[in-house]
Design an enzyme around this catalytic site. Structure first.
Site, PDB file in Angstrom:
ATOM      1  N   TYR A  53       0.825  -1.218   0.000  1.00 23.40           N
ATOM      2  CA  TYR A  53       0.000   0.000   0.000  1.00 23.40           C
ATOM      3  C   TYR A  53       0.859   1.269   0.000  1.00 23.40           C
ATOM      4  CZ  TYR A  53      -4.192  -2.652  -0.020  1.00 23.40           C
ATOM      5  OH  TYR A  53      -5.194  -3.493  -0.435  1.00 23.40           O
ATOM      6  N   HIS A  90     -14.553   2.261  -2.103  1.00 14.94           N
ATOM      7  CA  HIS A  90     -13.535   1.301  -1.664  1.00 14.94           C
ATOM      8  C   HIS A  90     -12.487   1.931  -0.745  1.00 14.94           C
ATOM      9  CE1 HIS A  90     -14.529  -1.458  -5.370  1.00 14.94           C
ATOM     10  NE2 HIS A  90     -15.462  -1.457  -4.448  1.00 14.94           N
ATOM     11  N   THR A 128     -14.319   1.336 -15.644  1.00 18.48           N
ATOM     12  CA  THR A 128     -14.425   0.193 -14.728  1.00 18.48           C
ATOM     13  C   THR A 128     -14.782  -1.068 -15.498  1.00 18.48           C
ATOM     14  OG1 THR A 128     -15.614  -0.775 -12.857  1.00 18.48           O
ATOM     15  CG2 THR A 128     -16.796   0.934 -14.096  1.00 18.48           C
ATOM     16  N   SER A 129     -14.236  -2.183 -15.034  1.00 18.75           N
ATOM     17  CA  SER A 129     -14.518  -3.476 -15.678  1.00 18.75           C
ATOM     18  C   SER A 129     -15.915  -3.976 -15.322  1.00 18.75           C
ATOM     19  CB  SER A 129     -13.467  -4.503 -15.267  1.00 18.75           C
ATOM     20  OG  SER A 129     -13.450  -4.621 -13.854  1.00 18.75           O
ATOM     21  N   CYS A 154      -0.368   3.028  15.739  1.00 14.99           N
ATOM     22  CA  CYS A 154      -1.336   4.021  16.200  1.00 14.99           C
ATOM     23  C   CYS A 154      -0.683   5.013  17.172  1.00 14.99           C
ATOM     24  CB  CYS A 154      -2.498   3.296  16.890  1.00 14.99           C
ATOM     25  SG  CYS A 154      -3.721   4.424  17.568  1.00 14.99           S
TER      26      CYS A 154
HETATM   27  P1  OAD Z   1     -10.182  -2.878 -13.440  1.00 14.94           P
HETATM   28  O1  OAD Z   1      -8.698  -2.903 -13.493  1.00 14.94           O
HETATM   29  O2  OAD Z   1     -10.887  -4.167 -13.166  1.00 14.94           O
HETATM   30  O3  OAD Z   1     -10.759  -2.339 -14.821  1.00 14.94           O
HETATM   31  C1  OAD Z   1     -10.294  -1.164 -15.405  1.00 14.94           C
HETATM   32  C2  OAD Z   1     -11.153  -0.881 -16.625  1.00 14.94           C
HETATM   33  O4  OAD Z   1     -10.746   0.360 -17.161  1.00 14.94           O
HETATM   34  C3  OAD Z   1     -11.054  -1.916 -17.737  1.00 14.94           C
HETATM   35  O5  OAD Z   1     -12.356  -2.277 -18.189  1.00 14.94           O
HETATM   36  C4  OAD Z   1     -10.289  -1.171 -18.854  1.00 14.94           C
HETATM   37  O6  OAD Z   1     -10.705  -1.569 -20.176  1.00 14.94           O
HETATM   38  C5  OAD Z   1     -10.687   0.254 -18.574  1.00 14.94           C
HETATM   39  N1  OAD Z   1      -9.743   1.286 -19.027  1.00 14.94           N
HETATM   40  C6  OAD Z   1      -8.393   1.202 -19.168  1.00 14.94           C
HETATM   41  N2  OAD Z   1      -7.878   2.369 -19.578  1.00 14.94           N
HETATM   42  C7  OAD Z   1      -8.916   3.234 -19.696  1.00 14.94           C
HETATM   43  C8  OAD Z   1      -9.039   4.601 -20.067  1.00 14.94           C
HETATM   44  N3  OAD Z   1      -7.969   5.344 -20.403  1.00 14.94           N
HETATM   45  N4  OAD Z   1     -10.273   5.161 -20.067  1.00 14.94           N
HETATM   46  C9  OAD Z   1     -11.368   4.446 -19.724  1.00 14.94           C
HETATM   47  N5  OAD Z   1     -11.305   3.145 -19.359  1.00 14.94           N
HETATM   48  C10 OAD Z   1     -10.112   2.546 -19.332  1.00 14.94           C
HETATM   49  O7  OAD Z   1     -10.609  -1.748 -12.394  1.00 14.94           O
HETATM   50  P2  OAD Z   1     -11.967  -1.538 -11.611  1.00 14.94           P
HETATM   51  O8  OAD Z   1     -13.139  -1.920 -12.424  1.00 14.94           O
HETATM   52  O9  OAD Z   1     -11.912  -0.182 -11.051  1.00 14.94           O
HETATM   53  O10 OAD Z   1     -11.247  -3.271  -5.538  1.00 14.94           O
HETATM   54  O11 OAD Z   1     -11.802  -2.575 -10.437  1.00 14.94           O
HETATM   55  C11 OAD Z   1     -12.796  -2.649  -9.471  1.00 14.94           C
HETATM   56  C12 OAD Z   1     -12.205  -3.067  -8.168  1.00 14.94           C
HETATM   57  O12 OAD Z   1     -11.506  -4.296  -8.318  1.00 14.94           O
HETATM   58  C13 OAD Z   1     -11.149  -2.119  -7.611  1.00 14.94           C
HETATM   59  O13 OAD Z   1     -11.682  -1.011  -6.932  1.00 14.94           O
HETATM   60  C14 OAD Z   1     -10.405  -3.015  -6.691  1.00 14.94           C
HETATM   61  C15 OAD Z   1     -10.261  -4.222  -7.555  1.00 14.94           C
HETATM   62  O14 OAD Z   1     -10.120  -5.452  -6.912  1.00 14.94           O
HETATM   63  C16 OAD Z   1     -10.699  -3.397  -4.323  1.00 14.94           C
HETATM   64  O15 OAD Z   1      -9.505  -3.363  -4.135  1.00 14.94           O
HETATM   65  C17 OAD Z   1     -11.721  -3.604  -3.245  1.00 14.94           C
END
Ligand code: OAD
Length: 253
Positions: free
Chosen positions: A72, A124, A193-194, A152
Site C-alpha cells: 500500500y 472502496h 471500470t470493468s 497508532c
Molecule cells: P479494473 O482494473 O478491473 O478495470 C479497469 C477498466 O478500465 C477496464 O475495463 C479497462 O478496459 C478500462 N480502461 C483502461 N484504460 C482506460 C481509459 N484510459 N479510459 C477508460 N477506461 C479505461 O478496475 P476496476 O473496475 O476499477 O477493488 O476494479 C474494481 C475493483 O476491483 C477495484 O476497486 C479493486 C479491484 O479489486 C478493491 O480493491 C476492493
C-alpha cells in the site's frame, strides 16, 4: 439508432446531459490510467502476477502486516507522484454544467478530489488514511516519510490502510448514498471500470431499471456493455473533455 462514431457520440451524450436534472458517474481504475496509475485487471494490471489474497485481505494483514503495508505504501507513493488527467478535470468541470451530480468512485487515489470534484463517494476507501486495528483512531498518513510499520499514535497498535479488502463490507453510508444517487439519476455514466466488482457493478443496472440512460466509456468491453444505451469505446481522458466542452457550448445563452 445509437450513435456510433465518436463525434456523434460526443453530441449524443452532451445532449442527454444538457437535459438531465441529476447525473450519476461511477468511475474505476481505468479513469486514472491516463494519469499513470495501474489498473487491476488485464495483462499489466496490479492483480496480474500477484494474488490479491496475499495483499488485500484481512487474513493477509493478520499474517504479514509489513508485507501488506509495503504494497500500500508503494501504491500511495505512486499516486502521490502523478497528476489528475484531462478526464478528472472534465469531471470536475461537469459539476458546474449540470443541476446535480453524484460522483461515485471505486478508486482509492483521490485524483478526483485533486482535480476539484467537491463531493466524491469513495466506495472502496482511500490510500491516504489509516485506521487503528484496536482503537477508534483514524488519521492521515501524511506527507512525511512512510514507515512499513505504521503504529497508532494513541494506543501503539498496528494501523491498517483505510481501503476495503476482499471479504470486507463496504462503508455502509457510502453504499447507501451511492444507491440513492443511482436510483434518482437521468444519466448514469460508467467510466473506466470493468464492471466486475459488486456492488459497484450493480448500480448501473439499477439505474437502468429506474429509467436512466446508461453510458459506458471504456476502450474495452465489459459485462455492462450490452446493457448500455451508449457504449463509447474510447479513453475517458480523451472523450470526456470533448463532451464537457460541447455541453458548455449548449449551455451558452
Ligand atoms: P479494473 O482494473 O478491473 O478495470 C479497469 C477498466 O478500465 C477496464 O475495463 C479497462 O478496459 C478500462 N480502461 C483502461 N484504460 C482506460 C481509459 N484510459 N479510459 C477508460 N477506461 C479505461 O478496475 P476496476 O473496475 O476499477 O477493488 O476494479 C474494481 C475493483 O476491483 C477495484 O476497486 C479493486 C479491484 O479489486 C478493491 O480493491 C476492493
Amino acid at each position: 439508432m445509437p450513435a456510433t462514431d465518436s463525434t456523434s457520440q460526443v453530441e449524443q451524450l452532451a445532449q442527454w446531459l444538457s437535459k438531465s436534472q441529476f447525473v450519476c458517474a461511477m468511475t474505476g481504475a481505468g479513469f486514472s490510467a491516463e494519469s499513470g496509475v495501474e489498473t487491476f485487471r488485464g495483462p499489466k494490471g496490479l492483480w496480474s502476477g500477484r494474488n490479491p489474497m496475499d495483499v488485500a485481505t484481512p487474513e493477509a494483514f493478520a499474517r504479514d502486516p509489513r508485507d501488506v503495508w509495503r504494497f500500500y505504501i508503494a501504491r500511495l507513493r505512486q499516486v502521490a507522484g502523478v497528476r489528475p488527467n484531462p478526464g478528472h478535470l472534465a469531471m470536475a468541470r461537469l459539476e458546474s454544467l449540470v443541476p446535480g451530480i453524484g460522483l461515485i468512485t471505486q478508486n482509492v487515489d483521490r485524483l478526483h478530489q485533486r482535480a476539484g470534484s467537491k463531493e466524491v463517494i469513495e466506495l472502496h476507501g482511500n490510500l491516504h488514511e489509516a485506521r487503528c486495528t484496536a482503537c477508534p483512531y483514524v488519521g492521515d498518513l501524511g506527507d512525511g516519510p512512510l514507515s512499513d510499520e505504521p503504529k497508532c499514535p494513541q494506543c501503539g497498535q498496528w494501523l491498517r490502510p483505510c481501503v476495503v479488502w476482499f471479504g470486507e463490507t463496504l462503508p455502509p453510508d457510502a453504499v447507501q448514498k451511492a444507491k440513492q444517487m443511482a436510483a434518482q439519476c437521468d444519466v448514469f455514466l460508467s467510466i473506466g471500470t470493468s464492471s466486475q466488482v459488486y456492488p459497484a457493478s450493480q448500480m448501473a443496472i439499477d439505474a437502468h431499471a429506474k429509467g436512466a440512460r446508461v453510458v459506458e466509456i471504456n476502450p474495452g468491453w465489459t459485462p455492462l456493455t450490452a446493457h448500455a444505451h451508449l457504449a463509447v469505446r474510447a479513453k475517458s481522458g480523451q472523450f470526456l473533455p470533448r463532451v464537457v466542452e460541447r455541453l458548455a457550448q449548449l449551455r451558452e445563452p
